[in-house]
Scaffold this active site. Structure first.
Site, short mmCIF file in Angstrom:
data_model
loop_
_atom_site.label_atom_id
_atom_site.label_comp_id
_atom_site.label_asym_id
_atom_site.label_seq_id
_atom_site.Cartn_x
_atom_site.Cartn_y
_atom_site.Cartn_z
N ASP A 43 56.47 52.97 48.69
CA ASP A 43 56.24 53.56 50.00
C ASP A 43 57.51 53.62 50.84
O ASP A 43 57.74 54.59 51.58
CB ASP A 43 55.16 52.77 50.75
CG ASP A 43 53.77 53.01 50.18
OD1 ASP A 43 53.56 54.07 49.55
OD2 ASP A 43 52.91 52.14 50.36
N ASP A 143 54.70 38.19 70.38
CA ASP A 143 55.84 38.29 69.46
C ASP A 143 56.36 39.72 69.42
O ASP A 143 57.47 39.96 68.97
CB ASP A 143 55.43 37.86 68.06
CG ASP A 143 55.42 36.35 67.89
OD1 ASP A 143 55.83 35.64 68.83
OD2 ASP A 143 54.99 35.87 66.82
N ALA A 151 49.01 57.77 59.64
CA ALA A 151 49.59 57.53 58.31
C ALA A 151 50.13 56.12 58.18
O ALA A 151 50.09 55.54 57.09
CB ALA A 151 50.70 58.55 58.03
N THR A 154 47.85 51.65 58.14
CA THR A 154 47.53 50.63 57.15
C THR A 154 48.75 49.78 56.79
O THR A 154 48.66 48.93 55.91
CB THR A 154 46.98 51.25 55.85
OG1 THR A 154 47.95 52.17 55.33
CG2 THR A 154 45.68 51.98 56.11
N ASN A 157 50.85 47.84 61.24
CA ASN A 157 49.75 47.85 62.20
C ASN A 157 48.53 47.09 61.69
O ASN A 157 47.92 46.31 62.41
CB ASN A 157 49.38 49.30 62.52
CG ASN A 157 48.13 49.41 63.37
OD1 ASN A 157 48.12 49.07 64.54
ND2 ASN A 157 47.06 49.91 62.76
N TYR A 158 48.18 47.32 60.44
CA TYR A 158 47.01 46.67 59.86
C TYR A 158 47.24 45.17 59.69
O TYR A 158 46.35 44.35 59.92
CB TYR A 158 46.68 47.33 58.52
CG TYR A 158 45.34 46.95 57.94
CD1 TYR A 158 44.22 46.81 58.75
CD2 TYR A 158 45.18 46.76 56.57
CE1 TYR A 158 42.98 46.48 58.23
CE2 TYR A 158 43.96 46.44 56.03
CZ TYR A 158 42.86 46.28 56.85
OH TYR A 158 41.64 45.95 56.32
N ALA A 178 50.73 39.12 67.58
CA ALA A 178 50.56 37.72 67.99
C ALA A 178 50.56 37.57 69.51
O ALA A 178 51.40 36.86 70.07
CB ALA A 178 51.64 36.84 67.36
#
Length: 253
Positions: A43, A143, A151, A154, A157-158, A178
């Site tokens: 990726d 944090d 896009a 996942t 962000n996930y 956090a």
């Protein structure tokens, strides 16, 4: 008939071996003469390829020679022309980041996945958030925080417990990393057209860096983030394995 393909590969041994096998079988078109690009890697390499070819308007078909391969198709040496002929196209827009730093410099970068602000030192960051010129959060102690595209929802962000967004959703995810205060704030969904401005409070005592798809800038004081809708990245996926299906599938694992 095999289209004019430009193959590109990461430095990983498996990707280099695949590049040698595929170019020997299908040839190697010059980038300025290619009809499409085939990217071999993971990726991260796909993001590099999209950034590198964004001005060419070429569709990019990824084949996984990395680990997760969320943006990639399965690797196979044979049958590539048939797979390309049947591939489905997804168009995505990146984010544009403008970051002002303590030394007075300004930096711009594009992010296909997310723009993130991260604390540089041992103390938590203190951030003030505006959306479309309106103050929405006076102080977020955390944090860091990020704005993610569908896009990229996942990816980081996930991991930060942000929502997975359908690929065609006209929204962005604003997610805290956090968070300490407000302790239970889990972020927000914003219209795709929203302009987000994040101000760093006490940047000299609580330094913060900004990152756009691994392009990092230290000691930022203000970061502006918005969709770059004039830039279109064209990704190709095997039928039934496009980003919409993958995003949906990720929510049931």
């Amino acid at each position: 008939m095999t289209p004019a393909i430009h193959f590109t590969a990461s430095h990983a041994a498996s990707a280099q071996e695949a590049w040698a096998a595929l170019t020997a079988r299908y040839g190697q078109a010059r980038l300025d003469q290619a009809e499409l690009v085939v990217a071999l890697g993971g990726d991260g390499f796909m993001l590099q390829t999209l950034h590198a070819t964004q001005g060419l308007g070429l569709p990019v078909y990824g084949m996984n020679r990395g680990t997760v391969g969320f943006l990639m198709n399965a690797y196979a040496e044979t049958g590539l022309p048939e797979r390309l002929a049947q591939a489905e196209e997804t168009v995505i827009n990146p984010l544009r980041m403008r970051a002002d730093c303590t030394d007075g410099t300004r930096h711009e970068a594009l992010a296909i996945n997310e723009v993130s602000l991260l604390r540089q030192g041992p103390q938590a960051a203190k951030l003030r958030i505006h959306v479309d010129g309106r103050l929405r959060m006076e102080e977020l102690v955390c944090d860091g925080a990020l704005v993610a595209t569908p896009a990229g929802s996942t990816a980081y962000n996930y991991s930060a417990h942000g929502p997975i967004l359908p690929i065609n959703a006209e929204v962005l995810a604003l997610t805290a990393i956090a968070p300490f205060r407000p302790r239970r704030w889990r972020g927000a969904l914003l219209p795709k057209a929203a302009q987000v401005e994040v101000e760093v409070i006490h940047p000299e005592r609580r330094p913060v860096m900004a990152d756009a798809d691994s392009r990092s800038f230290r000691d930022v004081v203000r970061v502006r983030i918005g969709s770059a809708t004039e830039i279109r990245h064209r990704l190709l996926f095997d039928p039934g394995h496009g980003l919409d299906e993958r995003l949906l599938r990720e929510q049931f694992v």
